[in-house]
Design a protein around this motif. Structure first.
Motif: not given
Length: 542
Positions: A213, A217, A340, A421-422, A433, A435, A442, A445-446, A449, A536
């Protein structure tokens, strides 16, 4: 005269106080008038009509709580007299994906000045990132980053440095140097917006899933349109291997062509040799990355992450619906939007599920929400624990109240993708998404993405930024915008004050988005060097 209360939805049985309402004050919403039993602070909620014990509390037209006692009209709702509750949800066989797009004529032929990449995406910045694959390499990447930033002209002056210099002059009584100023070198590579560091505490010691993961990311950042190249330092024995990172990069961008430098300390040998190779190869990569230049790009190349943090009782009626309007405009133009923070979609699951363009997509969203809620309950918590002390103090009494307002950031367009995620955005439109509600995790993560701009709404004030993507901070109220002007980019409190409509504020946000995406406006987070990056971690440590 300024309106004192607001009924958000015709079916709501509580109203929002738009200003402080002293006890004994009569307030009305059209034909209905109630008298405040006690002082009602702005942002908090007043009961519009008597509500029996255990009866539903309705806001935004949805269930947001249950009464713990009989609530008379005019009562203030608190954590004592109501409790969290949200509606049931399931996968409906009917799709409600039709919508009426907003007028996009003011934006139809507009462009921004961005960095076009060979994969078809366009960056709003041009950064070089330095990444440890495991926390053991944090010191080495920090040392490399410090040298490059200092010597290549990326060190930004701090107002506190001149303050310290003055204190030192006063201490030494050397007034002859009172006019001395801090001088900074000119940037060696003018087309590179910054050299950024992505340190973290992961890569080993957790589960194998956590390692992959993390690699996913980091691959999202390396392949991000705002990133021109990367230097990756690995120790060698950790779970997060270079081979896994390369696999994740290939998934996101087959045949990825930007420069990535991989160095493994246990293979290279001494720290001196590792740092020598890292410095030499990174410098060569920077000379190549400096060749990128901004070019006009359509607004459809924007991917905007919608985020909130430090929310208050005005978030759901000012900043969030304003950025939701921006979301609808961008989707109508062919762009992408990310919504998210799954714990903050509690209570609106049915609406979002019904907006998914396919039944399979709706089922995926519902399952992700249920799995997330189950994991929280397994450790003795739940979505009902989401509101922070600050949220509650400023009128967000239950998670469902907070969530119903938070969901407004996504606008009203159909949901075209549901991403765990991710994962990363692969099609235009509105994507959900998965998160946490934590704003930094968050936002991290955005961007991973694919968000090349983030719109961040706040009612209490949070300084969150990101290393490679501009984070535009929008206040929900004017008091905050004035008090914390050094972190707020745009005030949407004019909606609460009755000075502007949601559409007018959305138009101002669109202009700021274009200026920011073109590099003409530096967000307050960028100016402050607020480069927050927190992956995360879902698993346990082993």
């Amino acid at each position: 005269m300024k309106q004192s209360i607001l009924q958000i939805h015709p079916g709501d049985n509580v109203w929002v106080a738009l200003q402080n309402i002293p006890a004994g004050t009569a307030v009305s919403n059209g034909a209905q008038t109630v008298t405040a039993i006690r002082d009602i602070a702005a942002k908090h909620k007043i009961v519009a009509g008597s509500i029996p014990k255990d009866a539903p509390i309705i806001m935004y037209g949805v269930l947001v709580g249950l009464a713990n006692e009989d609530l008379p009209a005019g009562e203030l709702i608190t954590t004592r007299n109501i409790r969290h509750a949200s509606g049931q949800f399931s996968v409906s066989g009917e799709r409600h994906a039709e919508w009426t797009p907003p007028d996009t004529s003011p934006w139809k032929n507009r462009t921004f000045m961005g960095y076009p990449r060979k994969d078809g995406r366009v960056g709003t910045g041009n950064y070089w990132v330095i990444i440890p694959l495991v926390f053991c390499e944090n010191r080495n990447v920090q040392l490399l980053h410090e040298m490059l930033v200092k010597e290549l002209g990326y060190r930004e002056p701090s107002p506190y440095e001149s303050m310290l210099q003055q204190l030192l002059r006063d201490f030494r009584q050397d007034h002859s140097a009172a006019t001395a100023t801090l001088t900074l070198p000119t940037r060696t590579f003018p087309n590179i917006d910054g050299i950024k560091l992505l340190t973290h505490t992961m890569g080993c010691g957790g589960t194998k899933d956590d390692a992959r993961t993390l690699c996913g990311l980091l691959a999202g950042y390396i392949t991000h349109p705002n990133v021109a190249g990367a230097t990756v330092l690995s120790l060698g024995c950790q779970n997060a291997q270079i081979s896994i990172l390369k696999e994740e990069i290939e998934k996101r961008s087959p045949g990825f062509d930007r420069t990535v430098i991989y160095l493994e300390q246990q293979q290279v040998g001494s720290e001196k040799e590792l740092m020598t190779q890292a410095l030499q190869q990174t410098f060569e990569g920077l000379t190549q990355a400096n060749n990128w230049q901004r070019q006009p790009a359509p607004l459809s190349k924007l991917c905007i992450g919608m985020e909130c943090g430090g929310s208050d009782g005005f978030s759901g009626i000012s900043a969030n619906p304003a950025v939701g309007k921006v979301a609808d405009i961008l989707v109508a133009l062919g762009g992408s939007v990310i919504l998210s923070e799954f714990p903050e979609l509690c209570g609106v699951e049915q609406e979002l599920s019904d907006r998914c363009v396919t039944t399979d997509m709706a089922a995926r969203y519902v399952q992700l929400m249920r799995d997330y809620a189950s994991r929280a309950e397994a450790v003795g918590s739940g979505f009902d624990s989401n509101p922070s002390a600050g949220n509650i103090r400023d009128g967000l009494i239950t998670d469902a109240i907070k969530s119903a307002g938070a969901a407004k950031k996504g606008g009203s367009s159909p949901v075209t993708d549901v991403i765990d995620y991710p994962g990363w955005v692969q099609r235009s439109g509105l994507a959900l998404l998965c998160t946490p509600g934590s704003d930094v995790e968050s936002t991290t993560a955005e961007v991973g993405a694919g968000a090349n701009i983030v719109l961040f709404t706040t009612g209490l004030g949070t300084p969150t930024g990101n290393p490679v993507t501009p984070v535009v901070k929008l206040s929900t109220n004017t008091i905050l915008a004035r008090k914390m002007h050094d972190i707020i980019d745009l005030d949407t409190g004019t909606i609460i004050n009755g000075e502007e409509t949601i559409d007018e504020v959305a138009a101002r946000i669109m202009e700021m988005v274009i200026d920011t995406a073109s590099g003409n406006y530096q967000t307050k987070a960028q100016v402050l060097g607020q480069d927050d990056f927190i992956p995360w971690k879902r698993g346990v440590s082993l």
